[in-house]
Scaffold this active site. Structure first.
Site, PDB file in Angstrom:
ATOM      1  N   HIS A  83     -12.564   0.396  -7.750  1.00 57.97           N
ATOM      2  CA  HIS A  83     -11.368   1.381  -7.468  1.00 57.97           C
ATOM      3  C   HIS A  83     -10.114   0.760  -8.013  1.00 57.97           C
ATOM      4  O   HIS A  83      -9.358   1.279  -8.777  1.00 57.97           O
ATOM      5  CB  HIS A  83     -11.253   1.049  -5.787  1.00 57.97           C
ATOM      6  N   GLU A  84     -10.049  -0.714  -8.035  1.00 59.06           N
ATOM      7  CA  GLU A  84      -8.698  -1.238  -8.912  1.00 59.06           C
ATOM      8  C   GLU A  84      -8.871  -0.998 -10.399  1.00 59.06           C
ATOM      9  O   GLU A  84      -7.939  -0.834 -10.991  1.00 59.06           O
ATOM     10  CB  GLU A  84      -8.611  -2.575  -8.549  1.00 59.06           C
ATOM     11  N   HIS A 124      -7.459   2.398 -11.301  1.00 58.07           N
ATOM     12  CA  HIS A 124      -6.141   2.472 -11.178  1.00 58.07           C
ATOM     13  C   HIS A 124      -5.578   1.880 -12.568  1.00 58.07           C
ATOM     14  O   HIS A 124      -4.611   2.363 -13.290  1.00 58.07           O
ATOM     15  CB  HIS A 124      -5.338   1.426 -10.194  1.00 58.07           C
TER      16      HIS A 124
END
Length: 201
Positions: free
Chosen positions: A28-29, A32
């Site tokens: 997820h990170e 980003h």
């Protein structure tokens, strides 16, 4: 209930859930960071965040909360909105939940068409559930979550107000209290979406 409660009662479940959480949060990170980097913001790369290495993304306090109470968070990816512009900021915020939805989709396809042993099916179901939870939770439009940043990009005046709120030292506490007070409704929403997704398996 925290993950540590599983360690003695069901060690295998603890390992599966912990590994799925760590890897899903890291992805997820990473999403980003990768998106911001591709859209012209070098900030995530400067901080070493364009990587799938979970150590770079885990937050010590957030991980401790996850183990103790079952709710935690990863280390936010630093970005510079001035390098990204309005729409670049929006896509960077959306990249995290989108990555979790893609992982969930892969799990659905594998469960439906690949055929799996009981252990493999358990792992895939766990990864699927965790990624649906991460996607839905992060899309809730409250400060500090991706949903608020997407909303702020769509409505710039609201985005400036949200950014000012997030910059306050007490913002984290207020958001945590909000999540605590409305935890039942948030859990109900997440469960409904998860159950809907599981109908496709």
């Amino acid at each position: 209930m925290g993950l540590l409660s599983l360690l003695s009662s069901d060690p295998l479940a603890f390992v599966i859930i912990a590994a799925a959480l760590v890897l899903s949060l890291a992805f997820h990170e990473f999403a980003h960071a990768w998106t911001a980097d591709r859209l012209g913001d070098p900030t995530p790369r400067r901080y070493g965040r364009v990587t799938l290495n979970p150590i770079k993304h885990l937050d010590p306090f957030g991980t401790l909360l996850l183990l103790l109470v079952g709710f935690g968070f990863a280390r936010p990816v630093p970005i510079n909105p001035n390098n990204l512009g309005r729409w670049g900021t929006m896509w960077t915020a959306a990249a995290g939940p989108i990555s979790n939805l893609l992982i969930a989709l892969v799990c659905v396809l594998l469960l439906k068409f690949a055929g799996a042993s009981a252990l493999a099916a358990t792992i895939l179901m766990t990864v699927l559930s965790i990624n649906v939870v991460l996607a839905v939770f992060n899309l809730i439009p409250i400060p500090l979550l991706d949903g608020s940043r997407i909303l702020g990009a769509l409505f710039p005046s609201l985005g400036r107000s949200l950014a000012q709120f997030e910059a306050q030292p007490f913002s984290f506490v207020i958001v945590m209290v909000f999540i605590y007070l409305f935890g039942g409704q948030i859990s109900g929403l997440i469960s409904s979406v998860r159950n809907w997704v599981l109908n496709f398996v």
